[in-house]
Design a protein around this motif. Structure first.
Motif, PDB file in Angstrom:
ATOM      1  N   ARG A  11     -10.756  -9.783  -1.820  1.00  0.00           N
ATOM      2  CA  ARG A  11     -10.204  -8.550  -1.703  1.00  0.00           C
ATOM      3  C   ARG A  11      -9.787  -8.528  -3.255  1.00  0.00           C
ATOM      4  O   ARG A  11      -9.567  -9.309  -4.376  1.00  0.00           O
ATOM      5  CB  ARG A  11      -8.589  -9.216  -1.576  1.00  0.00           C
ATOM      6  CG  ARG A  11      -8.889  -9.224   0.561  1.00  0.00           C
ATOM      7  CD  ARG A  11      -7.208  -9.886   0.195  1.00  0.00           C
ATOM      8  NE  ARG A  11      -7.925 -11.854  -0.580  1.00  0.00           N
ATOM      9  CZ  ARG A  11      -6.721 -12.760   0.394  1.00  0.00           C
ATOM     10  NH1 ARG A  11      -6.254 -12.461   0.898  1.00  0.00           N
ATOM     11  NH2 ARG A  11      -7.153 -13.783  -0.642  1.00  0.00           N
ATOM     12  N   THR A  68      -7.632  -6.228  -6.163  1.00  0.00           N
ATOM     13  CA  THR A  68      -6.890  -5.022  -6.192  1.00  0.00           C
ATOM     14  C   THR A  68      -7.139  -4.248  -8.023  1.00  0.00           C
ATOM     15  O   THR A  68      -6.860  -4.856  -9.042  1.00  0.00           O
ATOM     16  CB  THR A  68      -4.916  -5.760  -6.579  1.00  0.00           C
ATOM     17  OG1 THR A  68      -5.741  -5.775  -5.173  1.00  0.00           O
ATOM     18  CG2 THR A  68      -4.126  -4.870  -6.886  1.00  0.00           C
ATOM     19  N   THR A 115      -7.951  -2.465  -3.522  1.00  0.00           N
ATOM     20  CA  THR A 115      -6.711  -1.611  -3.348  1.00  0.00           C
ATOM     21  C   THR A 115      -6.004  -1.413  -4.745  1.00  0.00           C
ATOM     22  O   THR A 115      -6.424  -1.994  -5.566  1.00  0.00           O
ATOM     23  CB  THR A 115      -5.664  -2.936  -3.133  1.00  0.00           C
ATOM     24  OG1 THR A 115      -5.195  -3.255  -1.957  1.00  0.00           O
ATOM     25  CG2 THR A 115      -4.034  -2.137  -2.653  1.00  0.00           C
ATOM     26  N   ARG A 133      -8.275   1.532  -0.105  1.00  0.00           N
ATOM     27  CA  ARG A 133      -6.682   1.606   0.097  1.00  0.00           C
ATOM     28  C   ARG A 133      -6.407   2.333  -0.864  1.00  0.00           C
ATOM     29  O   ARG A 133      -6.654   1.615  -2.597  1.00  0.00           O
ATOM     30  CB  ARG A 133      -5.289   0.879   0.263  1.00  0.00           C
ATOM     31  CG  ARG A 133      -5.921   0.658   1.830  1.00  0.00           C
ATOM     32  CD  ARG A 133      -4.843  -0.868   2.481  1.00  0.00           C
ATOM     33  NE  ARG A 133      -5.089  -2.112   1.225  1.00  0.00           N
ATOM     34  CZ  ARG A 133      -3.858  -2.444   1.018  1.00  0.00           C
ATOM     35  NH1 ARG A 133      -2.697  -2.786   2.443  1.00  0.00           N
ATOM     36  NH2 ARG A 133      -3.249  -4.046   0.272  1.00  0.00           N
ATOM     37  N   ALA A 151      -0.247  -6.784  -2.242  1.00  0.00           N
ATOM     38  CA  ALA A 151      -2.157  -6.596  -3.007  1.00  0.00           C
ATOM     39  C   ALA A 151      -2.345  -7.491  -4.549  1.00  0.00           C
ATOM     40  O   ALA A 151      -2.940  -7.880  -4.476  1.00  0.00           O
ATOM     41  CB  ALA A 151      -2.011  -4.960  -3.122  1.00  0.00           C
TER      42      ALA A 151
END
Ligand code: GDP
Ligand code: CA
Length: 326
Positions: free
Chosen positions: A2, A4, A37, A139, A198
């Motif tokens: 993940r 960000t 993100t 996103r 996030a």
């Protein structure tokens, strides 16, 4: 993994397109899927001809979605300007902000959806679907759903006044000396849904080479964002937007001057030093020392000439960050 990222328009978008290229080129059966993100600056947003325009979000969507004008770095490729000519024929103002016909469609649909009661987050996510971003693990979210507008306090023969950031940047080319920035609505703006999560749940946090004052600086001013970064367990790695002390494009030097910060890579890192773990600078800025030793400085060529060179820079930032993961 993940990831960000906080981003403005052109510098952020080019870096993140490189990052996606890097992630997609290393992906295969063995590669871990990524989830990117992007928290976008909306301080540049403006209402023109009754339409809500979000320049940084649109630059991100068009760049990542393959619809950007490469030559300009913003706006749509293969654009025409029939609507704008017609507006000029009616004497409609302002004429200093360029809006092409394809670009107009984005602002029309955004304004329609906002008028129907959708939030900017919902609108942005619908726009991102059109550009195929969810299928690529991306996103894009606005920093906030509240209207926030960056204004610039200037002084000239007409006296001291505050003008919209776009008027200063686009109409005046940032040549009117800025005394300070005033961000209307910032102190009351809540982070958009998912922004703090996030940051909290990221494995890696990246700061692309976006404008430190009027792009990243605005996002950091949203209540709660800076604290979330300070408290995040993920390493935070940033890329300098300056090469040899100069912005590659745009007027970051004029923005830094307005807040009393020298136009150097070290001074920019200093703006983030309470949460930054590593900072990537160009060899042209070598020899810099950071006020606090906890920020690790690394060097690499930082000019994004094309998608491949941006991918190399993004890959280097990501490698630095993964090396720092607890
Ligand atoms: P804006 O909202 O369109 O102004 O875009 P950003 O805030 O995301 O990025 C603007 C910054 O990107 C400027 O300060 C530029 O110096 C920086 N930038 C643009 N191209 C490059 C590049 O090739 N390399 C680096 N390191 N920075 C760049
Ligand atoms: Ca911008």
């Amino acid at each position: 993994m993940r990831i960000t990222a906080l981003a403005g328009g052109v510098g952020g978008a080019r870096f993140l397109r490189g990052l996606l290229h890097h992630l997609e080129s290393v992906s295969g059966p063995d590669a871990a899927p990524h989830d990117l993100t992007i928290v976008a600056n909306t301080g540049d947003d403006i209402t023109l001809f009754g339409l809500r325009v979000s320049p940084d979000i649109d630059t991100l969507l068009y760049t990542l979605g393959g619809g950007i004008s490469e030559a300009q770095g913003w706006g749509r490729a293969e654009e025409s300007h029939r609507v704008q000519s017609e507006l000029a024929a009616y004497g409609a103002q302002p004429q200093w902000f360029g809006l092409g016909d394809l670009d107009f469609a984005t602002h029309i649909v955004r304004s329609q959806w906002l008028g129907q009661g959708a939030t900017l987050s919902e609108v942005t996510s619908r726009l991102a679907s059109r550009w195929g971003l969810p299928d690529r693990g991306v996103r894009v979210m606005p920093m906030t759903d509240a209207p926030v507008e960056t204004h610039v306090v200037v002084e000239d023969e007409q006296g001291q006044r505050a003008i919209h950031f776009q008027e200063w940047w686009v109409r005046h080319g940032a040549t009117l000396p800025a005394q300070r920035f005033v961000v209307a609505g910032l102190d009351r703006a809540a982070p958009a849904p998912g922004v703090l999560e996030a940051i909290r749940d990221a494995d890696v946090i990246l700061l692309p080479p976006s404008n430190p004052v009027v792009s990243i600086g605005i996002i950091l001013g949203i209540p709660g964002v800076r604290d979330a970064l300070r408290g995040s367990r993920a390493p935070v790695v940033g890329v300098s937007p300056l090469i040899d002390g100069q912005p590659v494009r745009g007027h970051a030097d004029a923005c830094l001057a307005a807040i009393g910060v020298p136009s150097t890579s070290v001074a920019v890192a200093g703006l983030y030093e309470d949460f930054l773990d590593a900072w990537l600078i160009d060899p042209a800025d070598a020899g810099i020392r950071l006020p606090r030793a906890r920020v690790a400085i690394h060097q690499g060529p930082l000019l994004m000439r094309d998608v491949e060179s941006a991918a190399d820079i993004a890959g280097a930032a990501l490698a630095l960050a993964t090396g720092l993961r607890p």
